[in-house]
Design a protein around this motif. Structure first.
Motif, PDB file in Angstrom:
ATOM      1  N   ILE B  37       0.838  -1.203   0.000  1.00  7.06           N
ATOM      2  CA  ILE B  37       0.000   0.000   0.000  1.00  7.06           C
ATOM      3  C   ILE B  37       0.870   1.249   0.000  1.00  7.06           C
ATOM      4  O   ILE B  37       0.597   2.211  -0.712  1.00  7.06           O
ATOM      5  N   VAL B  38       1.955   1.231   0.794  1.00  9.68           N
ATOM      6  CA  VAL B  38       2.869   2.375   0.828  1.00  9.68           C
ATOM      7  C   VAL B  38       3.466   2.601  -0.562  1.00  9.68           C
ATOM      8  O   VAL B  38       3.528   3.727  -1.056  1.00  9.68           O
ATOM      9  N   ASN B  39       3.836   1.508  -1.220  1.00 10.10           N
ATOM     10  CA  ASN B  39       4.442   1.612  -2.552  1.00 10.10           C
ATOM     11  C   ASN B  39       3.485   2.177  -3.601  1.00 10.10           C
ATOM     12  O   ASN B  39       3.914   2.720  -4.610  1.00 10.10           O
ATOM     13  N   LEU B  40       2.185   2.041  -3.358  1.00 10.67           N
ATOM     14  CA  LEU B  40       1.204   2.578  -4.310  1.00 10.67           C
ATOM     15  C   LEU B  40       1.156   4.106  -4.287  1.00 10.67           C
ATOM     16  O   LEU B  40       0.544   4.729  -5.143  1.00 10.67           O
ATOM     17  N   ASN B  41       1.813   4.690  -3.216  1.00 14.52           N
ATOM     18  CA  ASN B  41       1.909   6.151  -3.098  1.00 14.52           C
ATOM     19  C   ASN B  41       0.559   6.884  -3.102  1.00 14.52           C
ATOM     20  O   ASN B  41       0.420   7.945  -3.690  1.00 14.52           O
ATOM     21  N   ILE B  42      -0.438   6.298  -2.468  1.00 13.94           N
ATOM     22  CA  ILE B  42      -1.741   6.961  -2.385  1.00 13.94           C
ATOM     23  C   ILE B  42      -1.682   8.116  -1.395  1.00 13.94           C
ATOM     24  O   ILE B  42      -2.187   9.196  -1.633  1.00 13.94           O
ATOM     25  N   TRP B  43      -1.050   7.842  -0.223  1.00 16.55           N
ATOM     26  CA  TRP B  43      -0.921   8.874   0.795  1.00 16.55           C
ATOM     27  C   TRP B  43       0.527   9.342   0.890  1.00 16.55           C
ATOM     28  O   TRP B  43       1.441   8.550   0.620  1.00 16.55           O
ATOM     29  N   PRO B  44       0.761  10.598   1.287  1.00 17.75           N
ATOM     30  CA  PRO B  44       2.145  11.059   1.448  1.00 17.75           C
ATOM     31  C   PRO B  44       2.833  10.282   2.566  1.00 17.75           C
ATOM     32  O   PRO B  44       2.162   9.801   3.495  1.00 17.75           O
ATOM     33  N   SER B  45       4.144  10.174   2.533  1.00 14.83           N
ATOM     34  CA  SER B  45       4.862   9.314   3.473  1.00 14.83           C
ATOM     35  C   SER B  45       4.794   9.846   4.906  1.00 14.83           C
ATOM     36  O   SER B  45       4.943   9.087   5.851  1.00 14.83           O
ATOM     37  N   TYR B  46       4.556  11.152   5.113  1.00 18.33           N
ATOM     38  CA  TYR B  46       4.451  11.628   6.501  1.00 18.33           C
ATOM     39  C   TYR B  46       3.131  11.191   7.138  1.00 18.33           C
ATOM     40  O   TYR B  46       3.005  11.144   8.354  1.00 18.33           O
ATOM     41  N   ALA B  47       2.143  10.842   6.291  1.00 13.06           N
ATOM     42  CA  ALA B  47       0.886  10.327   6.844  1.00 13.06           C
ATOM     43  C   ALA B  47       0.919   8.814   6.971  1.00 13.06           C
ATOM     44  O   ALA B  47       0.495   8.257   7.978  1.00 13.06           O
ATOM     45  N   LEU B  48       1.417   8.153   5.941  1.00 14.85           N
ATOM     46  CA  LEU B  48       1.518   6.697   6.016  1.00 14.85           C
ATOM     47  C   LEU B  48       2.951   6.256   5.730  1.00 14.85           C
ATOM     48  O   LEU B  48       3.317   6.007   4.585  1.00 14.85           O
ATOM     49  N   PRO B  49       3.740   6.138   6.799  1.00  9.85           N
ATOM     50  CA  PRO B  49       5.118   5.688   6.609  1.00  9.85           C
ATOM     51  C   PRO B  49       5.147   4.181   6.372  1.00  9.85           C
ATOM     52  O   PRO B  49       4.194   3.480   6.717  1.00  9.85           O
ATOM     53  N   GLY B  50       6.230   3.696   5.789  1.00 12.64           N
ATOM     54  CA  GLY B  50       6.370   2.257   5.574  1.00 12.64           C
ATOM     55  C   GLY B  50       6.842   1.563   6.837  1.00 12.64           C
ATOM     56  O   GLY B  50       7.287   2.221   7.786  1.00 12.64           O
ATOM     57  N   PRO B  51       6.747   0.233   6.848  1.00 13.61           N
ATOM     58  CA  PRO B  51       7.173  -0.545   8.010  1.00 13.61           C
ATOM     59  C   PRO B  51       8.628  -0.263   8.393  1.00 13.61           C
ATOM     60  O   PRO B  51       8.953  -0.214   9.573  1.00 13.61           O
ATOM     61  N   LEU B  52       9.463  -0.063   7.404  1.00  8.85           N
ATOM     62  CA  LEU B  52      10.878   0.170   7.703  1.00  8.85           C
ATOM     63  C   LEU B  52      11.089   1.499   8.416  1.00  8.85           C
ATOM     64  O   LEU B  52      11.882   1.588   9.368  1.00  8.85           O
ATOM     65  N   ASP B  53      10.329   2.530   7.978  1.00  6.95           N
ATOM     66  CA  ASP B  53      10.440   3.832   8.655  1.00  6.95           C
ATOM     67  C   ASP B  53      10.055   3.696  10.118  1.00  6.95           C
ATOM     68  O   ASP B  53      10.715   4.243  11.003  1.00  6.95           O
ATOM     69  N   VAL B  54       8.952   2.990  10.323  1.00 10.45           N
ATOM     70  CA  VAL B  54       8.482   2.811  11.707  1.00 10.45           C
ATOM     71  C   VAL B  54       9.513   2.046  12.516  1.00 10.45           C
ATOM     72  O   VAL B  54       9.829   2.406  13.656  1.00 10.45           O
ATOM     73  N   PHE B  55      10.077   1.027  11.878  1.00  8.52           N
ATOM     74  CA  PHE B  55      11.090   0.235  12.580  1.00  8.52           C
ATOM     75  C   PHE B  55      12.274   1.118  12.963  1.00  8.52           C
ATOM     76  O   PHE B  55      12.788   1.029  14.081  1.00  8.52           O
TER      77      PHE B  55
END
Lengths: 281, 267
Positions: B37-55
């Motif tokens: 879903i993150v890769n689909l780039n629907i939402w900006p990354s500051y709203a929906l970060p990827g699992p790696l960012d969260v990690f």
């Protein structure tokens, strides 16, 4: 030879805590009527009963005939609507440690291990810790539960639970044991074994025992006397003196004959009552 | 006999293994779906970060000691508030369970207050105490107190009558009936109340901390929002979940299971 002397030593050690001898019990006109807003129910017609010290009396009757209520009143846990109870000639008011009630459910405390369950009554009586341990230990031996001191209730079988309950009751050295269908929930084999053990304990301690049951053979196997109760309102309809030699065997022909005779009376009583109830409607 | 029981143990062990494999597969799939879903780039990354960012946020927060420090502050508040609730709740529970006058009056008030989410006390607490520790402890107490009280009360009221009869026939009188029979008999119900009390306390604490500026878990959540740092927000949420699950399973579930088994309520 040495085995004999050690047995004697055990006996003499035990004797102070299991003083032989029960006391007499007299029930004079004790009745019970439950009054609620909707109705008044007479559970027990006034009962008269004399029990001599050390006697084993079985109260036999159908479920709900008030015999458990009578036991509860004698124990002092319920009040009577009429009449009075005397133990060793003294009027009974409330519970007292000379009378202990045992239940079908064993009613052990699940938060205590076997040892502490047996010690419970002693703790209430302010007995010192060392003495509590000694008394409990000898009673646990008496009911053949050595090795289970640290077990909890959920780890014990039904028969073992009743054994603990008996040890717990004996610990406070009551003169009268009031047993309310204590073996009613057990399988036949376990029940037979406990009959034998109870008979042995009784003949050794000479306690007065009132034993409620609806099992005719059980009553005949244990009692010096069997009192047959009618259905509600309960009253004593017949009294049988059982003079069979002890220890008694359930398969004994004489015992089976007596049991058959009592069963016939019991059936007749129940049918009579049903007829009366039928006419009342 | 021994053979039977060891084979039972073995099959229990293998089924536990099966559960964990399925669980692991589920979470792996969840992470994968998240990344897709993150890769689909629907939402900006500051709203929906990827699992790696969260990690990474999680690793940084733990490495810098910030998460640990915040967790300690929150846990300290929880412990203090919970301890106060425990003492007050026990006293109240016994009074309500024992005296019908107290039950008819105070009991009804407690039932009413129990229906109020305790974070609703926060505005009033802030008015009374200011943005202080007292205000936040007050909210925690309001969260845990009533559940604990009700647990103790219902435990006392539902003491199996057979235990009372047995105790009385063995010579138990007066106070001893409470300390030696009624309270121990009530323990399973009391533990349920304690567990519910802790859940409410933890939730209201997190809600209340959102308003505070001192370092704490709730405050870190709010910080993340201020900084538009969703990965920090999610990382802190994971820490909150981890602490909650840990306390729940390590303390309360273990206690509850042991008690229920020993009290014969569970096979």
């Amino acid at each position: 030879m040495s085995g004999h002397s050690s047995l004697e030593r055990v006996e003499s050690q035990r004797s102070p805590l299991l003083k032989p001898g029960g006391v007499s019990l007299s029930v004079e006109g004790v009745g019970k009527t439950f009054i609620s807003r909707q109705q008044t129910v007479q559970a027990l017609s006034p009962i008269n009963l004399e029990v001599v010290a050390g006697e084993f009396v079985c109260l036999l009757g159908p479920s709900g005939c008030g015999k458990s209520t009578l036991l509860s009143i004698i124990a002092g846990l319920e009040s009577a609507s009429s009449g009075e109870i005397r133990a060793a000639g003294r009027k009974v008011q409330g519970p007292g440690t000379e009378r202990v009630l045992l239940f079908q459910e064993a009613a052990l405390f699940p938060w205590l291990d076997v040892q502490r369950n047996v010690e419970f009554g002693l703790l209430q009586g302010g007995v010192k810790p060392r003495e509590r341990v000694d008394i409990a230990q000898s009673l646990i031996e008496l009911v053949h539960l050595q090795g289970f001191e640290k077990s909890y209730v959920h780890q014990l079988s039904g028969g073992m639970r009743q054994r603990v309950a008996i040890a717990r009751a004996l610990a406070i050295d009551p003169a009268i044991l009031l047993m309310d269908e204590p073996f009613g929930a057990l399988d036949a084999l376990t029940r037979d074994r406990l009959h034998t053990e109870l008979e042995a304990i009784w003949s050794r301690t000479g306690k007065t025992i009132l034993f409620v049951t609806h099992n005719v053979r059980e009553a005949v196997a244990l009692g010096d006397r069997v009192l047959v109760f009618s259905p509600r309102p309960g009253r004593i309809v017949r009294e049988f003196r059982i003079d069979l030699p002890r220890p008694r065997l359930l398969e004994d022909h004489a015992l089976v004959d007596v049991a058959a005779e009592i069963l016939a009376v019991l059936k007749e009583t129940i049918e009579e009552q049903e007829e009366i109830d039928g006419r009342g409607k | 006999m021994a053979e039977v029981s060891s084979s039972v143990v073995r099959s229990a062990r293998s089924s536990a293994l099966g559960i964990w494999t399925r669980r692991l597969a589920f979470y792996a799939a969840l992470l994968l779906l998240w990344q897709v879903i993150v890769n689909l780039n629907i939402w900006p990354s500051y709203a929906l970060p990827g699992p790696l960012d969260v990690f990474n946020s999680l690793a940084n927060g733990i490495a810098s000691g910030q998460f640990m420090q915040a967790a300690l502050v929150s846990l300290q508040r929880l412990a203090l508030g919970y301890a106060i609730s425990l003492v007050l709740g026990t006293v109240l529970g016994i009074l309500v369970g024992r005296f019908s006058v107290v039950e008819e009056t105070v009991g009804s008030l407690i039932l009413g207050l129990q229906a109020l989410p305790s974070v609703c006390w926060l505005p009033l607490a802030v008015l009374w105490f200011g943005l202080t520790e007292q205000a936040i402890i007050f909210v925690v107490v309001m969260g845990a107190l009533f559940s604990i009280t009700l647990g103790i009360e219902s435990g006392i009221k539902n003491t199996p009558p057979i235990y009372l009869k047995a105790a009385r026939t063995l010579g138990t009188r007066g106070q001893a009936l409470y300390s030696q029979v009624i309270l121990p008999a009530a323990l399973p119900s009391i533990i349920s109340g304690l567990k519910q009390g802790w859940t409410f306390a933890w939730r209201s604490l997190m809600a209340a901390e959102l308003l505070y500026f001192t370092l704490s878990l709730g405050n870190l959540l709010n910080n993340g929002r201020d900084l538009n740092d969703a990965s920090q927000v999610i990382a802190v949420m994971l820490v909150i979940i981890a602490i909650g699950v840990a306390i729940d399973t390590l303390i309360f579930s273990t206690l509850e299971r042991t008690l229920r088994e020993r009290w014969g309520l569970q096979r």
